[in-house]
Scaffold this motif. Structure first.
Motif, PDB file in Angstrom:
ATOM      1  N   LEU A  14       0.849  -1.187   0.000  1.00 45.83           N
ATOM      2  CA  LEU A  14       0.000   0.000   0.000  1.00 45.83           C
ATOM      3  C   LEU A  14       0.886   1.238   0.000  1.00 45.83           C
ATOM      4  O   LEU A  14       1.608   1.502   0.964  1.00 45.83           O
ATOM      5  N   GLY A  15       0.834   2.011  -1.076  1.00 45.05           N
ATOM      6  CA  GLY A  15       1.664   3.205  -1.179  1.00 45.05           C
ATOM      7  C   GLY A  15       3.135   2.862  -1.038  1.00 45.05           C
ATOM      8  O   GLY A  15       3.656   1.974  -1.710  1.00 45.05           O
ATOM      9  N   VAL A  16       3.829   3.567  -0.140  1.00 48.63           N
ATOM     10  CA  VAL A  16       5.257   3.316   0.053  1.00 48.63           C
ATOM     11  C   VAL A  16       5.507   2.104   0.944  1.00 48.63           C
ATOM     12  O   VAL A  16       6.658   1.678   1.113  1.00 48.63           O
ATOM     13  N   ILE A  17       4.448   1.543   1.529  1.00 52.05           N
ATOM     14  CA  ILE A  17       4.624   0.415   2.463  1.00 52.05           C
ATOM     15  C   ILE A  17       4.656  -0.894   1.695  1.00 52.05           C
ATOM     16  O   ILE A  17       3.712  -1.229   0.966  1.00 52.05           O
ATOM     17  N   ASP A  18       5.751  -1.619   1.860  1.00 51.29           N
ATOM     18  CA  ASP A  18       5.897  -2.931   1.236  1.00 51.29           C
ATOM     19  C   ASP A  18       5.172  -3.981   2.074  1.00 51.29           C
ATOM     20  O   ASP A  18       4.269  -4.666   1.609  1.00 51.29           O
ATOM     21  N   ASP A  19       5.590  -4.124   3.307  1.00 51.19           N
ATOM     22  CA  ASP A  19       4.964  -5.084   4.213  1.00 51.19           C
ATOM     23  C   ASP A  19       5.302  -4.641   5.633  1.00 51.19           C
ATOM     24  O   ASP A  19       6.467  -4.707   6.050  1.00 51.19           O
ATOM     25  N   ALA A  20       4.297  -4.164   6.376  1.00 50.42           N
ATOM     26  CA  ALA A  20       4.566  -3.656   7.715  1.00 50.42           C
ATOM     27  C   ALA A  20       3.431  -4.014   8.650  1.00 50.42           C
ATOM     28  O   ALA A  20       2.277  -4.154   8.228  1.00 50.42           O
ATOM     29  N   VAL A  21       3.763  -4.169   9.915  1.00 49.75           N
ATOM     30  CA  VAL A  21       2.784  -4.462  10.955  1.00 49.75           C
ATOM     31  C   VAL A  21       2.767  -3.308  11.940  1.00 49.75           C
ATOM     32  O   VAL A  21       3.819  -2.904  12.447  1.00 49.75           O
ATOM     33  N   VAL A  22       1.592  -2.768  12.199  1.00 51.68           N
ATOM     34  CA  VAL A  22       1.419  -1.684  13.158  1.00 51.68           C
ATOM     35  C   VAL A  22       0.758  -2.271  14.398  1.00 51.68           C
ATOM     36  O   VAL A  22      -0.406  -2.668  14.362  1.00 51.68           O
ATOM     37  N   GLU A  23       1.523  -2.358  15.479  1.00 53.45           N
ATOM     38  CA  GLU A  23       1.007  -2.908  16.730  1.00 53.45           C
ATOM     39  C   GLU A  23       0.546  -1.758  17.618  1.00 53.45           C
ATOM     40  O   GLU A  23       1.313  -0.858  17.936  1.00 53.45           O
ATOM     41  N   LEU A  24      -0.723  -1.814  18.000  1.00 51.13           N
ATOM     42  CA  LEU A  24      -1.307  -0.743  18.799  1.00 51.13           C
ATOM     43  C   LEU A  24      -1.697  -1.276  20.175  1.00 51.13           C
ATOM     44  O   LEU A  24      -1.678  -2.474  20.422  1.00 51.13           O
TER      45      LEU A  24
END
Length: 580
Positions: A14-24
């Motif tokens: 998505l956009g500039v994100i290749d593969d990332a996890v956002v932990e909240l």
């Protein structure tokens, strides 16, 4: 107490994100990073999860699709959980799993709790789960209808009750007005239609057709047209069965059968089988005599009158003239006449109906005026409380002298409804135009927030409004995208402090570029790119200890290793911890 928590999001291509996890986590989470690092993709991702519009431009170049997956802890008795289960979704250990896929061609798919669902279902759940606020939302607050909706939301049942009654009366009035307009504007067409129907009914009444008459006459015409041939055939057949009086020696069916029966009667007592055959021959003889009698009667009764045939054909022609115009047969013609008579009654009653509709319209307008007045009164009372609450919040956001108020007014319209002796315009939500006004300092006249607020002031007004909502109509999770835009210094500190207080009763996620705001967060996430310009799985990380000080130093001075910036960062963190 937070009833629902956004625990995690995974973002791919998505956009500039290749593969990332956002932990909240519960509480206040700040998302920071360099400009262009992809912080706003967090907001975009959550927007997709909550049924936002899909755009092929969001898909990372070279990827087939973008995927966003989210995990939201939801109590089983929460409204969102109940609605999801109604759609066939299942909770995973108390959490609701949501995913959204956007293809490079722009096609979109949504899944909820392991079940494929329409994207609209995600949007339904959004109101129960997350409130998203970004720069576009601030612009939305400038629209008068959004300001009215905000006031109505704050007022709760005090406005919702009268508004529901008003909306129902408004729908009835619209329906009556449409019908009245149709009858009056189409009077000429309806008169022409009535004349055509009346002509057709008169034409059918003049002929007086009977059901099935066309079939009966067709059969009679066929019989009369071949009367001589029918009479001759009946006579010959009668002679063959019963004999010709003019030829006593001739053989006929009845005589032959009688001879056969006499031959068998002489010996039938010697064999039951033969006796049975004799009985059957006897039955044949009876049948032959009956048929012969009917043939004789048929020949005698056959009417070969050419005058009757002419009368039948004339009647058939009259019926055919009707079927050419009004139906494929007389049954259809009679059905048309029945329906047309009902329609003509309706059309002939237009004058009476116009009077009824006009009276109903006037009564509904009077009723609507009373309901609109009740709405205005409820909004006026709620506006005073809402404005006072937002003003108090602005004092906590470094705008101690600002004053918020509402202007509630109506527009004169001779075609409208009467309120307080005035005839005013009205719409589906009442007759009120609601406008939020701001006086930023003493002596300044209240002005619409679009004209009276700077970018930073508008951000704080937006935050103050949401904080007030949190006390009356709370949402489990709030996501703010640079709500602190255009502010700095002491105002930024106050925004951070207020967000931290809001986080005591809800989950708050803030995408920010201000260190004063980030310092108040319970948790800080850093979004950073790799050398190739993408954000990978390791590009979103939780900052703690020394790493958080370095990031705040960068945000303060653009220099992670500046001793002055580091001292300032540590001071910010310490002050925020003491305040919390």
């Amino acid at each position: 107490m937070v009833v629902s928590v956004l625990e995690e999001m995974r973002i791919r291509s998505l956009g500039v994100i290749d593969d990332a996890v956002v932990e909240l986590s519960p509480g206040f989470t700040a998302v920071t990073g360099e400009t262009g690092a992809g912080k706003t993709m967090v907001v975009t991702s959550l927007g997709l999860l909550l049924g936002g519009r899909a755009d092929a431009a969001l898909v990372r170049i070279g990827a087939k699709n973008a995927v966003v997956e989210g995990r939201i802890a939801v109590p089983g008795d929460a409204a969102a959980a109940v609605r999801a289960e109604e759609a066939g979704a299942e909770l995973d250990d108390g959490a609701l799993l949501i995913s959204r896929t956007v293809s490079a061609e722009g096609r979109s798919r949504a899944h909820l709790g392991g079940r494929s669902v329409p994207v609209g279902m995600l949007a339904e759940l959004a109101d129960e789960l997350v409130a998203v606020h970004g720069q576009t939302d601030q612009q939305g607050l400038l629209k008068l209808n959004r300001q009215r909706q905000a006031l109505d939301r704050y007022a709760g049942d005090a406005v919702a009750g009268p508004l529901a009654k008003y909306a129902e009366a408004y729908r009835r009035l619209r329906a009556v007005a449409r019908e009245l307009e149709e009858i009056t504007t189409r009077a000429r067409e309806r008169a022409q239609e009535a004349d055509l129907l009346r002509y057709g009914l008169d034409e059918i009444a003049a002929v007086e057709p009977r059901a099935g008459e066309d079939v009966e006459l067709a059969e009679e015409a066929e019989r009369l047209g071949h009367a001589e041939a029918l009479a001759s055939a009946a006579t010959v057949a009668h002679a063959a069965l019963a004999g010709n009086p003019e030829d006593p020696e001739g053989l006929d069916g009845a005589t032959l059968v009688a001879g056969a029966q006499r031959a068998l009667d002489a010996v039938r007592s010697h064999d039951p089988a033969l006796a049975a055959l004799a009985e059957r021959i006897g039955e044949v003889g009876i049948l032959l005599r009956d048929v012969a009698g009917e043939l004789a009667g048929y020949a005698d009764d056959l009417d070969a009158d050419p005058l009757r045939l002419a009368a039948v054909e004339e009647r058939r022609a009259a019926l055919t003239a009707l079927t050419r115009k009004y139906g494929e047969d007389i049954a259809a013609v009679l059905s048309w006449a029945e329906q047309s008579a009902a329609r003509l009654t309706e059309l002939d009653g237009d004058d009476e109906r116009i009077g009824e509709l006009t009276a109903e319209r006037d009564a509904l307008r009077a009723e609507l005026g009373g309901l609109a007045q009740a709405l205005t009164d409820a909004r006026t009372e709620a506006a005073e409380r809402f404005a006072a609450a937002v003003t108090a919040e602005l004092a906590s956001l470094a705008m101690p002298h600002a004053r918020v108020s509402f202007a509630i007014r109506q527009t004169e319209d001779p075609e409208g409804v009467e309120i307080g002796g005035r005839t005013v315009a009205y719409g589906p939500a009442g007759a009120d135009e609601v406008e939020l006004l701001l006086a930023p300092h003493p002596g300044a006249p209240p002005r619409p927030i679009a004209k009276g607020a700077s970018g930073g002031e508008l951000s704080r007004v937006m935050l103050a409004v949401e904080v007030v909502f949190a006390g009356t109509d709370p949402v489990p999770t709030y996501l703010f995208d640079e709500v602190d835009a255009g502010v700095g210094g002491k105002a930024a500190v106050e925004i951070g402090r207020r967000l931290a207080r809001l986080a005591k009763s809800a989950q708050v996620v803030v995408v920010t570029h201000l260190p004063q705001v980030a310092a108040f967060a319970d948790r800080q996430l850093l979004v950073e790119k790799t050398n190739d310009g993408s954000v990978t799985r390791s590009g979103v990380k939780v900052l703690e200890g020394e790493e958080r000080v370095r990031e705040l130093s960068r945000m303060l001075a653009g220099q992670e290793d500046s001793e002055t910036a580091r001292a300032h960062a540590e001071e910010l963190l310490e002050a925020a911890r003491a305040d919390r």
